[in-house]
Design a protein around this motif. Structure first.
Motif, PDB file in Angstrom:
ATOM      1  N   GLU A 200       0.845  -1.183   0.000  1.00 49.55           N
ATOM      2  CA  GLU A 200       0.000   0.000   0.000  1.00 49.55           C
ATOM      3  C   GLU A 200       0.892   1.248   0.000  1.00 49.55           C
ATOM      4  O   GLU A 200       1.484   1.595   1.030  1.00 49.55           O
ATOM      5  CB  GLU A 200      -0.901   0.006   1.236  1.00 49.55           C
ATOM      6  N   PRO A 201       1.022   1.921  -1.148  1.00 45.01           N
ATOM      7  CA  PRO A 201       1.928   3.081  -1.238  1.00 45.01           C
ATOM      8  C   PRO A 201       1.614   4.192  -0.247  1.00 45.01           C
ATOM      9  O   PRO A 201       2.529   4.860   0.250  1.00 45.01           O
ATOM     10  CB  PRO A 201       1.734   3.561  -2.681  1.00 45.01           C
ATOM     11  N   ALA A 202       0.342   4.408   0.056  1.00 45.50           N
ATOM     12  CA  ALA A 202      -0.039   5.520   0.931  1.00 45.50           C
ATOM     13  C   ALA A 202       0.501   5.355   2.348  1.00 45.50           C
ATOM     14  O   ALA A 202       0.809   6.344   3.032  1.00 45.50           O
ATOM     15  CB  ALA A 202      -1.562   5.659   0.967  1.00 45.50           C
ATOM     16  N   THR A 203       0.646   4.104   2.799  1.00 49.05           N
ATOM     17  CA  THR A 203       1.104   3.847   4.161  1.00 49.05           C
ATOM     18  C   THR A 203       2.456   3.158   4.219  1.00 49.05           C
ATOM     19  O   THR A 203       2.994   2.951   5.310  1.00 49.05           O
ATOM     20  CB  THR A 203       0.080   2.975   4.911  1.00 49.05           C
ATOM     21  N   ASP A 204       2.994   2.774   3.052  1.00 51.43           N
ATOM     22  CA  ASP A 204       4.256   2.032   2.948  1.00 51.43           C
ATOM     23  C   ASP A 204       4.134   0.640   3.565  1.00 51.43           C
ATOM     24  O   ASP A 204       5.124   0.003   3.874  1.00 51.43           O
ATOM     25  CB  ASP A 204       5.393   2.805   3.628  1.00 51.43           C
ATOM     26  N   GLU A 205       2.912   0.148   3.729  1.00 52.46           N
ATOM     27  CA  GLU A 205       2.680  -1.109   4.434  1.00 52.46           C
ATOM     28  C   GLU A 205       2.811  -2.318   3.501  1.00 52.46           C
ATOM     29  O   GLU A 205       2.288  -2.332   2.385  1.00 52.46           O
ATOM     30  CB  GLU A 205       1.302  -1.113   5.075  1.00 52.46           C
ATOM     31  N   VAL A 206       3.507  -3.330   3.996  1.00 50.61           N
ATOM     32  CA  VAL A 206       3.668  -4.608   3.300  1.00 50.61           C
ATOM     33  C   VAL A 206       2.971  -5.689   4.114  1.00 50.61           C
ATOM     34  O   VAL A 206       3.245  -5.845   5.305  1.00 50.61           O
ATOM     35  CB  VAL A 206       5.164  -4.968   3.139  1.00 50.61           C
ATOM     36  N   THR A 207       2.052  -6.438   3.492  1.00 50.35           N
ATOM     37  CA  THR A 207       1.335  -7.510   4.183  1.00 50.35           C
ATOM     38  C   THR A 207       1.252  -8.730   3.281  1.00 50.35           C
ATOM     39  O   THR A 207       1.155  -8.600   2.053  1.00 50.35           O
ATOM     40  CB  THR A 207      -0.095  -7.085   4.567  1.00 50.35           C
ATOM     41  N   PRO A 208       1.307  -9.944   3.842  1.00 50.90           N
ATOM     42  CA  PRO A 208       1.165 -11.147   3.010  1.00 50.90           C
ATOM     43  C   PRO A 208      -0.157 -11.131   2.251  1.00 50.90           C
ATOM     44  O   PRO A 208      -1.203 -10.788   2.829  1.00 50.90           O
ATOM     45  CB  PRO A 208       1.210 -12.289   4.029  1.00 50.90           C
ATOM     46  N   LEU A 209      -0.121 -11.468   0.980  1.00 50.80           N
ATOM     47  CA  LEU A 209      -1.351 -11.508   0.191  1.00 50.80           C
ATOM     48  C   LEU A 209      -2.326 -12.517   0.774  1.00 50.80           C
ATOM     49  O   LEU A 209      -3.532 -12.287   0.803  1.00 50.80           O
ATOM     50  CB  LEU A 209      -1.031 -11.855  -1.263  1.00 50.80           C
ATOM     51  N   ASP A 210      -1.798 -13.642   1.249  1.00 57.05           N
ATOM     52  CA  ASP A 210      -2.619 -14.649   1.915  1.00 57.05           C
ATOM     53  C   ASP A 210      -2.486 -14.451   3.429  1.00 57.05           C
ATOM     54  O   ASP A 210      -1.416 -14.690   3.993  1.00 57.05           O
ATOM     55  CB  ASP A 210      -2.160 -16.049   1.533  1.00 57.05           C
TER      56      ASP A 210
END
Length: 241
Positions: A200-210
């Motif tokens: 998510e570019p707006a928050t720089d957040e990386v989360t597993p797709l699953d």
């Protein structure tokens, strides 16, 4: 004893031949693995019977397993990509559906260079996705949805399903042609569903797709723990290695 030796030699040769077949522009699963007798014939039969859709099985390959970001970085290209387009296509033997995704590389976070764009890849992808630029790659997924003979053929996409225009962090391997030397711009997700993180570019957040990967995958947990779930932190970690 002679029979045993002969058998061992045969299995060794067969193993090498199988490996060569499985790694020709494919995922960990051979492109020749049979999903259904013949999709076009099954669609024609369904149409004659008045049915509007058919279900096509998706083969389930075995995925590679890694336990840490450091381990994955040794073998996989680490790329931030935007999905531009997709196209489902029936496999050359007519038994499986594959979906090709065209993606633009925003950032190459690892130390593995992208292979050059080449004719070997252009000749096998759907024509709608040909003409790759220096920043484009293709990702081939087993499964997909398409229409043939007026009948919709549906196979669940494995290991993941991308959304066009969204950004993802992927851990991928580039496939080789049948000479075993020349790599092409066809990326395989050898780590299965744990290969892909939403970004998510707006928050720089990386989360597993699953979401289940947070509990089921030591690798996904290590990425999140070490990066604090932020791409900026992950970039810093990878640059320091």
């Amino acid at each position: 004893m002679q029979l045993i030796v002969t058998y061992m030699r045969y299995t060794a040769v067969l193993s090498r031949v199988t490996a060569a077949v499985c790694f020709f522009l494919v995922l960990p699963l051979s492109i020749h693995a049979q999903c259904i007798d013949n999709i076009r014939e099954s669609a024609a039969k369904a149409r004659a019977e008045g049915r509007k859709s058919i279900s096509v099985p998706t083969p389930r390959p075995s995925w590679a397993v890694v336990s840490s970001l450091q381990e994955a970085a040794k073998h996989e290209a680490i790329l931030l990509v935007t999905i531009q387009d997709k196209q489902a296509k029936i496999s050359p033997d007519g038994t499986c559906i594959n979906t090709w995704y065209r993606a633009s590389v925003i950032a190459n976070l690892g130390r593995k260079e992208l292979p050059p764009v080449n004719q070997e890849l252009e000749s096998v992808v759907p024509p709608e996705l040909s003409g790759l630029t220096d920043n484009d790659i293709l990702i081939r997924i087993s499964g997909g949805t398409l229409e043939t003979d007026g009948v919709k053929a549906v196979a669940i996409e494995t290991p993941v399903r991308f959304v066009v225009d969204k950004q993802y962090l992927i851990f991928a391997s580039f496939q080789s042609t049948d000479d075993g030397q020349t790599q092409v711009r066809s990326a395989a997700l050898n780590l299965g569903k744990t290969s892909v993180f939403s970004y998510e570019p707006a928050t720089d957040e990386v989360t597993p797709l699953d979401p289940s990967s947070k509990n089921d995958s030591a690798f996904a947990r290590d990425v999140l723990t070490r990066s604090d779930g932020r791409l900026t932190r992950l970039k810093s970690l990878l640059r320091s290695k």
